[in-house]
Design a protein around this motif. Sequence first.
Motif, PDB file in Angstrom:
ATOM      1  N   LEU A 157      -4.360 -14.747 -12.692  1.00 25.30           N
ATOM      2  CA  LEU A 157      -3.086 -14.242 -12.206  1.00 25.30           C
ATOM      3  C   LEU A 157      -3.367 -13.137 -11.187  1.00 25.30           C
ATOM      4  CD1 LEU A 157       0.029 -13.763 -12.316  1.00 25.30           C
ATOM      5  CD2 LEU A 157      -0.390 -12.284 -14.288  1.00 25.30           C
ATOM      6  N   ILE A 158      -2.817 -13.291  -9.977  1.00 30.11           N
ATOM      7  CA  ILE A 158      -3.002 -12.292  -8.911  1.00 30.11           C
ATOM      8  C   ILE A 158      -1.641 -11.712  -8.529  1.00 30.11           C
ATOM      9  CG2 ILE A 158      -3.860 -11.837  -6.572  1.00 30.11           C
ATOM     10  CD1 ILE A 158      -6.125 -12.627  -8.434  1.00 30.11           C
ATOM     11  N   PRO A 159      -1.306 -10.497  -9.029  1.00 28.99           N
ATOM     12  CA  PRO A 159      -0.075  -9.836  -8.578  1.00 28.99           C
ATOM     13  C   PRO A 159      -0.311  -9.168  -7.227  1.00 28.99           C
ATOM     14  CG  PRO A 159      -1.079  -8.624 -10.419  1.00 28.99           C
ATOM     15  CD  PRO A 159      -2.021  -9.719 -10.042  1.00 28.99           C
ATOM     16  N   ASN A 160       0.701  -9.155  -6.373  1.00 28.52           N
ATOM     17  CA  ASN A 160       0.521  -8.688  -4.991  1.00 28.52           C
ATOM     18  C   ASN A 160       1.477  -7.588  -4.550  1.00 28.52           C
ATOM     19  OD1 ASN A 160      -1.676 -10.320  -3.836  1.00 28.52           O
ATOM     20  ND2 ASN A 160      -0.390 -12.041  -4.403  1.00 28.52           N
ATOM     21  N   PHE A 161       2.259  -7.041  -5.479  1.00 29.42           N
ATOM     22  CA  PHE A 161       3.184  -5.967  -5.126  1.00 29.42           C
ATOM     23  C   PHE A 161       2.822  -4.692  -5.868  1.00 29.42           C
ATOM     24  CE2 PHE A 161       6.443  -9.488  -4.441  1.00 29.42           C
ATOM     25  CZ  PHE A 161       6.369  -9.404  -3.059  1.00 29.42           C
ATOM     26  N   ASP A 162       2.899  -3.556  -5.174  1.00 32.25           N
ATOM     27  CA  ASP A 162       2.624  -2.268  -5.816  1.00 32.25           C
ATOM     28  C   ASP A 162       3.512  -2.068  -7.051  1.00 32.25           C
ATOM     29  OD1 ASP A 162       1.477  -2.232  -3.296  1.00 32.25           O
ATOM     30  OD2 ASP A 162       1.794  -0.099  -2.990  1.00 32.25           O
ATOM     31  N   GLU A 188      -4.186   7.971  -9.331  1.00 35.86           N
ATOM     32  CA  GLU A 188      -4.706   9.090  -8.536  1.00 35.86           C
ATOM     33  C   GLU A 188      -4.570   8.871  -7.028  1.00 35.86           C
ATOM     34  OE1 GLU A 188      -8.762  10.171  -9.221  1.00 35.86           O
ATOM     35  OE2 GLU A 188      -9.585   8.332  -8.385  1.00 35.86           O
ATOM     36  N   ARG A 189      -4.350   7.594  -6.585  1.00 32.99           N
ATOM     37  CA  ARG A 189      -4.199   7.360  -5.150  1.00 32.99           C
ATOM     38  C   ARG A 189      -2.730   7.249  -4.729  1.00 32.99           C
ATOM     39  NH1 ARG A 189      -0.934   3.632  -6.157  1.00 32.99           N
ATOM     40  NH2 ARG A 189      -0.638   3.396  -3.965  1.00 32.99           N
ATOM     41  N   GLU A 190      -1.815   7.532  -5.647  1.00 33.94           N
ATOM     42  CA  GLU A 190      -0.399   7.474  -5.300  1.00 33.94           C
ATOM     43  C   GLU A 190      -0.093   8.452  -4.160  1.00 33.94           C
ATOM     44  OE1 GLU A 190       1.365   8.181  -9.158  1.00 33.94           O
ATOM     45  OE2 GLU A 190       1.809   6.042  -9.410  1.00 33.94           O
ATOM     46  N   MET A 211       6.583  12.088   8.787  1.00 30.53           N
ATOM     47  CA  MET A 211       6.763  10.786   8.153  1.00 30.53           C
ATOM     48  C   MET A 211       7.455  11.005   6.817  1.00 30.53           C
ATOM     49  SD  MET A 211       5.538   8.584  10.262  1.00 30.53           S
ATOM     50  CE  MET A 211       5.753   7.143   9.214  1.00 30.53           C
ATOM     51  N   VAL A 212       8.501  10.233   6.549  1.00 34.28           N
ATOM     52  CA  VAL A 212       9.197  10.304   5.257  1.00 34.28           C
ATOM     53  C   VAL A 212       8.963   8.959   4.563  1.00 34.28           C
ATOM     54  CG1 VAL A 212      11.378  10.721   4.077  1.00 34.28           C
ATOM     55  CG2 VAL A 212      10.915  11.848   6.265  1.00 34.28           C
ATOM     56  N   LYS A 213       8.369   9.017   3.350  1.00 34.26           N
ATOM     57  CA  LYS A 213       7.896   7.792   2.695  1.00 34.26           C
ATOM     58  C   LYS A 213       8.425   7.659   1.272  1.00 34.26           C
ATOM     59  CE  LYS A 213       3.473   7.458   5.134  1.00 34.26           C
ATOM     60  NZ  LYS A 213       2.039   7.203   4.973  1.00 34.26           N
ATOM     61  N   GLY A 214       8.566   6.400   0.845  1.00 33.40           N
ATOM     62  CA  GLY A 214       8.880   6.107  -0.550  1.00 33.40           C
ATOM     63  C   GLY A 214       7.604   5.991  -1.364  1.00 33.40           C
ATOM     64  N   GLN A 215       7.721   6.114  -2.677  1.00 32.94           N
ATOM     65  CA  GLN A 215       6.525   6.089  -3.519  1.00 32.94           C
ATOM     66  C   GLN A 215       5.867   4.711  -3.547  1.00 32.94           C
ATOM     67  OE1 GLN A 215       7.297   6.773  -7.712  1.00 32.94           O
ATOM     68  NE2 GLN A 215       9.439   6.179  -7.524  1.00 32.94           N
ATOM     69  N   PHE A 216       6.654   3.650  -3.320  1.00 37.03           N
ATOM     70  CA  PHE A 216       6.074   2.304  -3.260  1.00 37.03           C
ATOM     71  C   PHE A 216       6.045   1.766  -1.829  1.00 37.03           C
ATOM     72  CE2 PHE A 216       7.846   2.219  -7.692  1.00 37.03           C
ATOM     73  CZ  PHE A 216       6.606   2.248  -8.326  1.00 37.03           C
ATOM     74  N   TYR A 217       7.205   1.755  -1.186  1.00 38.00           N
ATOM     75  CA  TYR A 217       7.325   1.170   0.159  1.00 38.00           C
ATOM     76  C   TYR A 217       8.232   2.041   1.024  1.00 38.00           C
ATOM     77  CZ  TYR A 217       5.651  -3.008  -2.283  1.00 38.00           C
ATOM     78  OH  TYR A 217       4.919  -3.885  -3.036  1.00 38.00           O
ATOM     79  N   ASP A 218       8.296   1.665   2.278  1.00 30.98           N
ATOM     80  CA  ASP A 218       9.167   2.263   3.299  1.00 30.98           C
ATOM     81  C   ASP A 218       8.621   3.585   3.820  1.00 30.98           C
ATOM     82  OD1 ASP A 218      10.809   0.104   3.080  1.00 30.98           O
ATOM     83  OD2 ASP A 218      12.407   1.128   1.987  1.00 30.98           O
ATOM     84  N   ILE A 259      15.564   6.108   1.065  1.00 31.68           N
ATOM     85  CA  ILE A 259      14.377   5.870   0.234  1.00 31.68           C
ATOM     86  C   ILE A 259      14.637   6.195  -1.228  1.00 31.68           C
ATOM     87  CG2 ILE A 259      12.023   6.697  -0.219  1.00 31.68           C
ATOM     88  CD1 ILE A 259      11.708   6.924   2.878  1.00 31.68           C
ATOM     89  N   SER A 260      15.266   7.343  -1.496  1.00 27.83           N
ATOM     90  CA  SER A 260      15.503   7.726  -2.896  1.00 27.83           C
ATOM     91  C   SER A 260      16.449   6.746  -3.581  1.00 27.83           C
ATOM     92  CB  SER A 260      16.041   9.152  -2.989  1.00 27.83           C
ATOM     93  OG  SER A 260      17.258   9.276  -2.283  1.00 27.83           O
ATOM     94  N   GLY A 261      17.432   6.217  -2.798  1.00 26.78           N
ATOM     95  CA  GLY A 261      18.354   5.231  -3.356  1.00 26.78           C
ATOM     96  C   GLY A 261      17.663   3.928  -3.730  1.00 26.78           C
ATOM     97  N   LYS A 262      16.597   3.603  -3.001  1.00 26.00           N
ATOM     98  CA  LYS A 262      15.907   2.332  -3.218  1.00 26.00           C
ATOM     99  C   LYS A 262      14.717   2.455  -4.170  1.00 26.00           C
ATOM    100  CE  LYS A 262      14.339  -1.545  -0.353  1.00 26.00           C
ATOM    101  NZ  LYS A 262      14.041  -1.953   1.032  1.00 26.00           N
ATOM    102  N   TRP A 263      13.912   3.522  -3.988  1.00 31.53           N
ATOM    103  CA  TRP A 263      12.655   3.640  -4.736  1.00 31.53           C
ATOM    104  C   TRP A 263      12.587   4.833  -5.683  1.00 31.53           C
ATOM    105  CZ3 TRP A 263      10.590  -0.825  -4.477  1.00 31.53           C
ATOM    106  CH2 TRP A 263      10.620  -1.568  -3.300  1.00 31.53           C
ATOM    107  N   GLY A 264      13.629   5.649  -5.719  1.00 28.67           N
ATOM    108  CA  GLY A 264      13.617   6.795  -6.621  1.00 28.67           C
ATOM    109  C   GLY A 264      12.802   7.956  -6.068  1.00 28.67           C
TER     110      GLY A 264
END
Length: 348
Positions: free
Chosen positions: A89-94, A124-126, A165-172, A189-194
């Motif tokens: 099984l290979i998951p591909n999304f953060d 640790e790489r978040e 740069m303004v970033k989400g914790q997973f994407y964007d 971003i906060s509305g989508k990814w918290g």
Amino acid sequence: MIKRNITLAVTGLNNTDNPGPGVPFIRGVKESEEFEVRVIGLVYENLEPGIYMEGLCDRIFQIPYPSAGSDELIERIEYIHQQEKIDVLIPNFDAELFSFMKNEERLLKLGIHTFLPTLNQYKEREKNRLPEFGKKYGIRVPSSLNLGSLGQITEMEEKFDYPVMVKGQFYDAYLSGNNEQVKTAFLKISGKWGFPVIAQEFISGTEVNVVALGDGKGNTVAAVPMRKQYITDKGKAWGGITLADEKMMELTRSLIRQTKWKGGMELELIKTKASEYYLIEINPRIPAWVYLAVGAGQNIPEALVKLALGMEVTPMQQYKIGKMFVRYSYDMIVDLEKFAAISMNKEI
């Protein structure tokens, strides 16, 4: 050579303007001279293009979003495994990795092999911990500030000059040139990814990337660097070219050696005019442009499957320089029956 038959389950079939790595990953494994692959596509949405691509997947199953909870996701995988006997099984999304990492042993007891980073490597790489990561491993990273409210933008303005740069914790990620743009990006971003939303110092230079594979013991199994030649408004590479850059390669090998990274990764770097490298992100999985590495002579998808199965993998050190990839849009004409089947039955 007699090929080994395996059943491979893969997520990330959303081959849109914000593409997932699933389709190129499957293409790479299908080119293997060692495996005969039956491919099970795991999708979240019923319009993911990989569902409808001829000759890509043997079966498709819809799975619940990780936000529904780890148990619900893993129970669905167990149901699919009862029907299909998944080997790898290979998951591909953060966003889904945490659920699969947490349940690695549970899956292995069923005979489902994965090859994922450890929870510590993942955490640790978040993005919100990147400055500490840089200090620990001796890599330049931009300064950043974790924003939990709009009120902190004043604090950010004291720390950084515009643009930021303004970033989400997973994407964007949004390049923001003033206070209003930061607010807009923060709310989106906060509305989508918290939370947290990460404000990162903008580093001027050329964006370069490395796709790499670590064996979990500190060895680099594969690594291919490239420069983005065309970037979409979502920050995704729509074209890129492999580079001869020993400095990037050494940075990658050093990082894998120190962290003992297990699995696929993508390093996102900025190369300044002074030829200094800043690490702006580590994605803890294979990127969507991985097929460029296959085309340049390193079949990283095949190597990752081998590692998951506990097979011997010889490190790949050579790749072709000046190989390019160019993405394109392509209209597929499909029957409504297929869409209806995945929508109603959650499987095809």
